[in-house]
Scaffold this motif. Structure first.
Motif, PDB file in Angstrom:
ATOM      1  N   PRO A 107       0.661  -1.367   0.211  1.00  0.00           N
ATOM      2  CA  PRO A 107       0.001  -0.007  -0.037  1.00  0.00           C
ATOM      3  C   PRO A 107       0.909   1.151   0.009  1.00  0.00           C
ATOM      4  O   PRO A 107       1.854   1.133   0.461  1.00  0.00           O
ATOM      5  CB  PRO A 107      -0.933  -0.194   1.375  1.00  0.00           C
ATOM      6  N   VAL A 167       3.023   2.527   2.790  1.00  0.00           N
ATOM      7  CA  VAL A 167       2.231   2.567   4.435  1.00  0.00           C
ATOM      8  C   VAL A 167       2.145   1.212   4.799  1.00  0.00           C
ATOM      9  O   VAL A 167       1.439   0.426   4.316  1.00  0.00           O
ATOM     10  CB  VAL A 167       0.916   3.269   4.054  1.00  0.00           C
ATOM     11  N   ALA A 168       2.842   0.756   5.904  1.00  0.00           N
ATOM     12  CA  ALA A 168       2.628  -0.506   6.596  1.00  0.00           C
ATOM     13  C   ALA A 168       2.527  -1.596   5.550  1.00  0.00           C
ATOM     14  O   ALA A 168       1.720  -2.283   5.699  1.00  0.00           O
ATOM     15  CB  ALA A 168       1.138  -0.236   7.603  1.00  0.00           C
ATOM     16  N   CYS A 210      -5.098   1.678   0.364  1.00  0.00           N
ATOM     17  CA  CYS A 210      -4.815   0.165   0.116  1.00  0.00           C
ATOM     18  C   CYS A 210      -6.181  -0.577  -0.469  1.00  0.00           C
ATOM     19  O   CYS A 210      -6.267  -1.905  -0.414  1.00  0.00           O
ATOM     20  CB  CYS A 210      -4.628  -0.779   1.730  1.00  0.00           C
ATOM     21  N   ASN A 217     -11.908  -4.117   2.485  1.00  0.00           N
ATOM     22  CA  ASN A 217     -10.774  -4.637   1.953  1.00  0.00           C
ATOM     23  C   ASN A 217     -10.460  -4.170   0.460  1.00  0.00           C
ATOM     24  O   ASN A 217      -9.544  -3.679  -0.073  1.00  0.00           O
ATOM     25  CB  ASN A 217     -10.531  -6.126   2.070  1.00  0.00           C
ATOM     26  N   PHE A 218     -11.373  -4.477  -0.184  1.00  0.00           N
ATOM     27  CA  PHE A 218     -11.610  -3.942  -1.704  1.00  0.00           C
ATOM     28  C   PHE A 218     -11.550  -2.467  -2.243  1.00  0.00           C
ATOM     29  O   PHE A 218     -10.925  -2.179  -2.751  1.00  0.00           O
ATOM     30  CB  PHE A 218     -12.586  -4.624  -2.407  1.00  0.00           C
ATOM     31  N   ASN A 266     -11.579   0.132   0.654  1.00  0.00           N
ATOM     32  CA  ASN A 266     -11.062   1.088   1.405  1.00  0.00           C
ATOM     33  C   ASN A 266     -11.521   2.351   1.503  1.00  0.00           C
ATOM     34  O   ASN A 266     -11.089   3.464   1.396  1.00  0.00           O
ATOM     35  CB  ASN A 266      -9.337   1.362   0.924  1.00  0.00           C
ATOM     36  N   LEU A 282      -5.259  -2.059   8.090  1.00  0.00           N
ATOM     37  CA  LEU A 282      -4.760  -0.709   7.358  1.00  0.00           C
ATOM     38  C   LEU A 282      -6.269  -0.283   6.796  1.00  0.00           C
ATOM     39  O   LEU A 282      -6.555   1.195   6.992  1.00  0.00           O
ATOM     40  CB  LEU A 282      -3.895  -0.829   6.420  1.00  0.00           C
ATOM     41  N   ALA A 283      -7.261  -0.946   6.172  1.00  0.00           N
ATOM     42  CA  ALA A 283      -8.025  -0.616   5.578  1.00  0.00           C
ATOM     43  C   ALA A 283      -9.347  -0.225   6.519  1.00  0.00           C
ATOM     44  O   ALA A 283     -10.236   0.841   6.393  1.00  0.00           O
ATOM     45  CB  ALA A 283      -8.933  -1.907   4.897  1.00  0.00           C
TER      46      ALA A 283
END
Lengths: 408, 408
Positions: A157, A166-167, A242, B337-338, B340, B372-373
């Motif tokens: 990401p 990022v992470a 992401c 997830n897809f 964000n 993250l998401a």
């Protein structure tokens, strides 16, 4: 700030006021190739006299060159204009295990390309040093002041605004490392950084099988699984950069632990690493005699071995690939209902597993999605293969130059 | 073509050349409210003299009015400008079982609103006749030439370019019926048609809980379940206009047949109809004595009855709501997830089931999506409720006026 050869960078900012139209002309030439001035005037819906002035300005900046007149159709003779051969872009595709750099012309056609093995886990410094070395090599025979910008893709990401990863789970040492600023400082050029799957999607959209498609998913099946999303002609990155991280969507009950700490993720059930793991288990247990032989011979199994075994007639390997295609198809059928894309492009190393995989993905996706959402859908293999990334990265660099990149 | 009161429609096309800047000024005032000229100049990054000329032109067109000077901060005194009170838009929200029309000012604030029971299954003619009657009623006390345009939402997929529903499953007789053209002809005004969930998303983004959010999902849980998608500040409609149709994503093995002909769809397992069906079964079998009593008394059960029973302490009803929230959370975790998004707004009739439902959706979504998401994600209830649709429809009409609608 120094450029590649120590000179001052070429001044390329567009004059104020007119700049919107000039950008539209440049983008159109980039995407469609050389065109008659009359055609530009018509398709951009701008008067002929305005286009003549725009072209004159672009010629003055040596961004555009005039060619010969087009065959007369009775009206005023019109000249073909094209992008100047002095325009170049660089596309960098930093993969988990490879590093590729491409030099393109203004149309983003790859003029020169180098690729080498690399390990992103070594951290940013050595990878960026190799990137600079490859760029230096590729630009040795051209006037380096003609390089307009660099696009870079990384396997994780990215905060697009900041030009930093990022992470990123598989990139130790890269978190918040200023890829854009450091490369830009070292090379004296504008740099734009994005996720690797995003640039592959852009590459296929500019020059590959998805040419001109406005709503598109690019699914990369490599060691892991990711997805580049194009909505209304541009990358959808999401709020944390992401978007498209579909590898951790839950697909079934499982006891296999994913590297994310959960179980049942798409990526821990399918993808290069999962396929190798499941093949190794089938080889060890003797469930597949074929895989058992290869395992004994080589000491380890890869996803490619599964592909070869399937082609050679090993039913266990075929079943592993079909099972993976079904899991991916299950996820994609939901995404087709949600996103209603015109096309899904399947790329990445595992896409080389061939027709069987794509057929299985198609079968499940078309079966499970709604009829309307699949009424114009096609699911196809990547056309550009290993060069999708560098072409897309060069596209990103050209977008930055044109000032039309969405600041997500 | 006649207008509402038979006069010629007000001429509002913007002068060529300047039009881009004028549109930016108008959009900014619409979205931010009245502003000082100096502020406009600064935030739009346009010179003060250019903004002065733009504002003068907009005043001449009676789109903008000047207010008093702002408190001096030492520099040149600056005047507040705002949208003309003579600007009006109409938003129409055609639901499955209701019809709502709102009259707004230029800021899309609802000045007048009517809603009535309606049945979309009666077909387009009677519903459009009622729409025209409600519009006539709402515009009775204003100069009808001040109405700039109409936005319309319908409960099914729409071909945005054509202004027509496309194969809408719950709208018999509406398939390819020219909603836009017929309304526009009858009323002499520009009409824009979109899916109802899309306009709700736009409404919450313009005036509700998602104000200014660029990446947003609006999930409507009514009889069925649908999702409006905003990517980079604008609706993502998909290639067939059916993006966001998440009701038919497969969520589990089931024997209940969905109206789409498959089993295990989100919509056949949760949503108003599914909840009523499952509650009726629990009432009939006596599994829930509470529901059994209500069923005996009323003869049928609705989703609202389940909500009331849960609040009154019926554990079976609470379990039905939690189960539904889990299924929806499971789908949303994949979409997070897809896609964000920064925010998921939950609206529609079933969102009134209250905190329990939202809490369950949150719990599953946050648990199953990647860290993250979800790092900046919020999942919240709709703020505008029943008016989200008409405000969003009015927003769409204003976008059409500003000429910035994406022609998907």
């Amino acid at each position: 700030m120094t450029t590649l050869d120590g000179g001052a960078p070429r001044r390329l900012s567009l004059p104020e006021g007119q700049s919107v139209d000039l950008r539209l002309v440049l983008a159109r030439l980039r995407d469609r190739g050389p065109q008659a001035v009359s055609e530009l005037s018509e398709e951009l819906n701008v008067s002929r006299s305005k286009i003549d002035r725009d072209v004159a300005e672009l010629v003055r900046l040596d961004l555009v060159r005039r060619g010969g007149p087009t065959p007369s159709t009775g009206g005023r003779p019109s000249r073909i204009v094209g992008l100047s051969p002095t325009l170049h872009f660089l596309g960098v595709d930093i993969g988990a295990t490879s590093l590729a750099v491409g030099l393109t012309n203004g149309y983003l056609e790859v003029a020169d390309f180098v690729e080498e093995a690399s390990d992103v886990r070594r951290g940013p410094e050595p990878v960026i040093e190799r990137t600079i070395a490859l760029i230096t090599k590729l630009t040795k025979s051209i006037d380096r002041r003609t390089v307009i910008g660099i696009g870079v893709g990384v396997p994780g990401p990215v905060s697009f605004r900041d030009g930093k990863p990022v992470a990123p789970p598989i990139m130790p040492g890269w978190d918040a490392w200023p890829v854009r600023d450091i490369l830009s400082q070292r090379l004296g050029l504008p740099v734009t950084v994005d996720n690797d799957v995003n640039i592959m999607a852009l590459g296929e959209r500019h020059a590959g099988v998805a040419r001109g498609v406005a709503d598109l998913l690019f699914v990369k099946i490599g060691t892991g699984i990711g997805c580049g999303i194009i909505s209304r002609g541009a990358i959808h990155r999401g709020v944390n950069g992401c978007a498209g991280d579909i590898g951790h969507i839950r697909v079934r009950e499982s006891t296999t632990l994913c590297h994310c700490g959960r179980t049942g993720c798409l990526e821990s059930e399918f993808g290069g690493a999962a396929l190798a793991r499941r093949a190794t288990a089938a080889g060890r247990s003797g469930e597949s005699l074929f895989l058992n032989e290869v395992l004994t011979e080589k000491g380890e199994l890869t996803a490619e071995d599964v592909g070869r075994a399937s082609v050679a007639g090993d039913p266990v390997s075929t079943q592993l690939i079909r099972d993976g295609g079904q899991l991916l198809g299950q996820v994609l059928s939901g995404l087709v209902n949600f996103f209603n894309p015109l096309m899904i492009v399947v790329g990445g190393g595992l896409s080389k597993l061939g027709h069987l995989l794509i057929a299985e993905i198609r079968s499940v996706t078309f079966n499970r999605s709604t009829p309307l959402a699949t009424s114009s859908l096609s699911i196809v293999a990547s056309e550009l293969g290993g060069q999708a990334g560098v072409i897309g990265a060069a596209f990103l660099a050209s977008e930055t130059f044109l000032g039309t990149v969405w600041q997500a």
